[in-house]
Design a protein around this motif. Sequence first.
Motif, PDB file in Angstrom:
ATOM      1  N   THR A   1      40.577  50.920  45.816  1.00 37.41           N
ATOM      2  CA  THR A   1      41.973  50.971  45.087  1.00 37.41           C
ATOM      3  C   THR A   1      42.706  51.981  45.976  1.00 37.41           C
TER       4      THR A   1
ATOM      5  N   GLY B   1      38.425  46.981  36.524  1.00 40.86           N
ATOM      6  CA  GLY B   1      37.677  48.197  37.054  1.00 40.86           C
ATOM      7  C   GLY B   1      36.686  48.834  36.231  1.00 40.86           C
TER       8      GLY B   1
ATOM      9  N   THR C   1      43.742  49.751  48.791  1.00 43.35           N
ATOM     10  CA  THR C   1      45.249  48.874  48.298  1.00 43.35           C
ATOM     11  C   THR C   1      46.361  49.727  48.123  1.00 43.35           C
ATOM     12  N   ASP C   2      46.066  50.812  47.561  1.00 47.34           N
ATOM     13  CA  ASP C   2      47.553  51.701  47.380  1.00 47.34           C
ATOM     14  C   ASP C   2      48.138  52.224  48.749  1.00 47.34           C
TER      15      ASP C   2
ATOM     16  N   LYS D   1      35.011  51.113  43.912  1.00 48.12           N
ATOM     17  CA  LYS D   1      36.372  50.926  43.229  1.00 48.12           C
ATOM     18  C   LYS D   1      37.139  52.063  43.814  1.00 48.12           C
ATOM     19  N   ASN D   2      36.947  53.061  43.801  1.00 46.24           N
ATOM     20  CA  ASN D   2      37.760  53.944  44.191  1.00 46.24           C
ATOM     21  C   ASN D   2      38.265  53.938  45.608  1.00 46.24           C
TER      22      ASN D   2
ATOM     23  N   LEU E   1      42.560  44.421  42.121  1.00 47.81           N
ATOM     24  CA  LEU E   1      41.612  45.088  41.165  1.00 47.81           C
ATOM     25  C   LEU E   1      42.213  44.775  39.697  1.00 47.81           C
TER      26      LEU E   1
END
Length: 150
Positions: free
Chosen positions: A53, A132, A56-57, A49-50, A99
């Motif tokens: 993310t 999430g 994506t960021d 997940k991290n 997400l």
Amino acid sequence: MIKRKSNRANLPAVVTSCALLSVVFGCGQPPSVVETELPETQVRLMSLKNAYTAFTDQRGRPPRNEKELQRQLADDSSPEVLTSPRDGQPFKVCYGATLFGDLAWASPDSIPALAFEQQGADGTKWVLTIPGAILEVPDDEFAKVVFPPN
């Protein structure tokens, strides 16, 4: 005849004052800290997940495939993050999904998934949801797990 004022009228003020003092000064004991080890599958899904993310960021879009996510993992953690330690198989990941995106495609009683174990173990599968959260879903409830339209 002199009327005496009842102390009962002040009772709410006294109770409020005592409650406020106990909050301000505490109960004499510091808060306790409880440490616990998370299951390795949950730890790996958090790392996935991290990385998802972070990708994506940094790029303004979610990863489109495993190769893009692996590049992000190379910066942050080990590629073994993409494999479930319980069943030894790669997590199924719904690439291209946002997400924290719109969940209009998912019914309120469903579990919108971004990634999940293929077989799991002990009658359950770990699921990384689109919001999430990481849930351990019993096999008999896995039918509630839904996937993004793309």
